[in-house]
Structure formats: C-alpha cells, structure tokens
Design an enzyme around this catalytic site. Sequence first.
Site: not given
Length: 399
Positions: A367-369
């Site tokens: 759930h990250t970038t």
Amino acid sequence: MPQEMTSRKTSGMISAPQPEAAEAGADVLRAGGNVVDAAVTAALVQTVVDPQMCGIAGMGCMHLYLPSQAVHVTLDFHGRSPAATRADMWADRIVREAEDGWGFILRGRENEIGYQSITTPRTLAALDHALRRYGTISLADALRPAIAYAEEGCLIRPHVVEFWHRPPVAGRDGNIGIVTKFPAARKIYTAPDGQPLRVGETLRNPDMARTYRRIAEHGATDFYAGAIARRIVEDMRANGGLIGEDDLATCVPEETTPLWGTYHGLRIATNNPPGGGIMLLEMLNILENFDLAAIGHNTPEYIRVVSEAMKIATVDKDLHVGDPRFVDVPVERLTSKDYARAMAERIRRRERTVVPRFNAGGAESKHTTQLSIADAAGNAVSMTHTLGQPSGVITDGLG
C-alpha cells in the site's frame, strides 16, 4: 511554468513506479526546476494515477540532500491518531491479532476500512513545506500535471486492478471494498454496470481536479484550515469519524537531521524512527562482518546470511521501534557495531531467527509508493509515501 525556469538547463534522473509521475518530474527538470520541484510534482501525479498507493491525505517520509543549498534533512510526515482516539475504544470488538502482526482483526472491521480507520493527513503539508523552503516553483505550478491527469484521465494498469481484486490475507477483508463500499468511491472507480474499472479503461476524477485547483488557488492551508478542511470535518462528524479541526490544523511535517551510519567506510544517511532507516543501518552493520563478495552473490550461503541479517533487524523493529514520542527506541544500541558483531556471530553459528508475522503465512502489505530524483549537481530527493492501508473513504465532491 514560470518563464525564468525555461532559461536554465539541467539534467538528472528520476525513478518512480508510475510512468506518468516519472515523466512529470523529468519535465520539471528539463524546464530548469530543481529536484525538489520535480519530486513534489511527481508525487502529486502519483496521488492521481495510483490513488490506493498514496494521496495528499496520506503520510510518509522525504530525504533531501541538497548540497547546492547546503541542506541535508529528512521530513517525517507519518500519520498520527486523531485526538479523539481512545486506547480502549475497540477493546470489546477484538477478535484476534492479525496473522501478519500488523494490528488486530475487529468485529465490524472499523480499523481497516471506513471513517474511524483514518489517521491525520500529512502528505500535502510535507509537499508544501518542501516546496516553499527548498523549491523554486509554486504549489500551483507543481499541481498542474496532476490536475491534467485527474481531468483528462489516465489508463487503469494491471497492478491497480490486481490490487483491487487481491484475495484477503492475514485474516483481513479483501481490497475490493476500498472502491465499492462507499458511494463517493464507487462514483470514481466503478463502471456504469457497478463493476470496478478494468485494465485499459480510463480513470477520471473531476472532483479531485477541482479540489487540486482550489488548493492551487488558495494554498495548502485551505486543505487544513479552510473550506476544504470544513467539508472534511463535516463529513467526519456525519459518519462517526475521529478527525476534527484541530487534527487538521496541527498537520505539519517534522524536519530532522538524518540518522547516520557507516558501511565499509562509506557514510550512510537515512531517516529516523518511526521510519525504517534504523533497520537499514542495523542490517548493513551486521553484513559488514561478512565478505559477501567472497561468499558469492546470490549463492545459497549469501542468501542465508543476508536473509538472517534482515530477519534480525525485522524482529528488532517489531520489538523496539515506534513513535519516539511514546516509545523509548534504543537507537544507539541497535545501530552499534558491537551489537552487530554479536548478531553476526549468531549467523555464523547458523542460528535461525524466526519472524512470527512472516512465518505465520501472512503477506507483506503493498500500500505504498516511492520516488527518487537526482540532478547533475548531486542534489537528490528520495520520498516514500503511502495511505498505510486505504480506508475507502472519500468526502463526496472532493475526489
């Protein structure tokens, strides 16, 4: 963009998972903007084209190394629990601990999706802070590519659809509710037949474009203390949310000096707790005790040694690392060379470290970038931002 930017030449490099974000950042560098301008512009595009990975209402950290300005700082903008949060508010709803060790499974799932699952939104505050202190363009200029993608649309890529339809893991609900549970999200992410958008279809978010235009005109303050903030708080109150006016008004990033370490004579700078930099230094300190080149890259022994170092650091993070305002993090001990030598001896004795939240069958969240930018003068920005786990909540009309 401002005319003065077009008269300067620069070169650099940008890396981001989303092509639209990488191109937007590269365009800023080509036009003469600096790495901070490019990073903020790219990050804002990421919030439009990959909206379950990040958003202006998200959180994260940014590392700025700007020798041309004699600046080397980290920005911490991790989300915080709203002031209305109580330690015992869900005590009677706990079913069990999640299999991956990240929190608990509740009856009703209020901590996973919905209005009570939301932490304070600090990403926009951090982007605005970085741009005002170290950039050369306005927030309005940085928002232009993001506004264009929100209005004109972007293609839905396979990884986006895969995320929506990913099977439940670690005892949690699946991700499909993020885009289907609430009407405002369904309006954006589903087709007329009620099904989520498919690969190759176009994602448009005109409400987000209008919100970003308002921020461009009135500044980030509008999101935290103006008309946008009032709409957010009204939505929270109407739906049992915890975020109030003071939570928004106090959203500011923390600027700190980096956490330092060494590896074979090289100096390493990273972020402070609650960020994960302490794990990086601990792993490198342990691995410094091995001749990895002699072991051979990706040989079975190499993989064993590196994996054990990573597992030791992960266990230490789970046991000791948290928000320093509430947790006494033993930074000096975990990053010391003596401690690393002791851990290296464990690995040499072929002792195996068990990480329960990995070995129980759970999967790491995605759930990250991230983005990284450097220019020819050696200035660099690295930024990781996220929603943690998307709540599915969108205030109607804001996108």
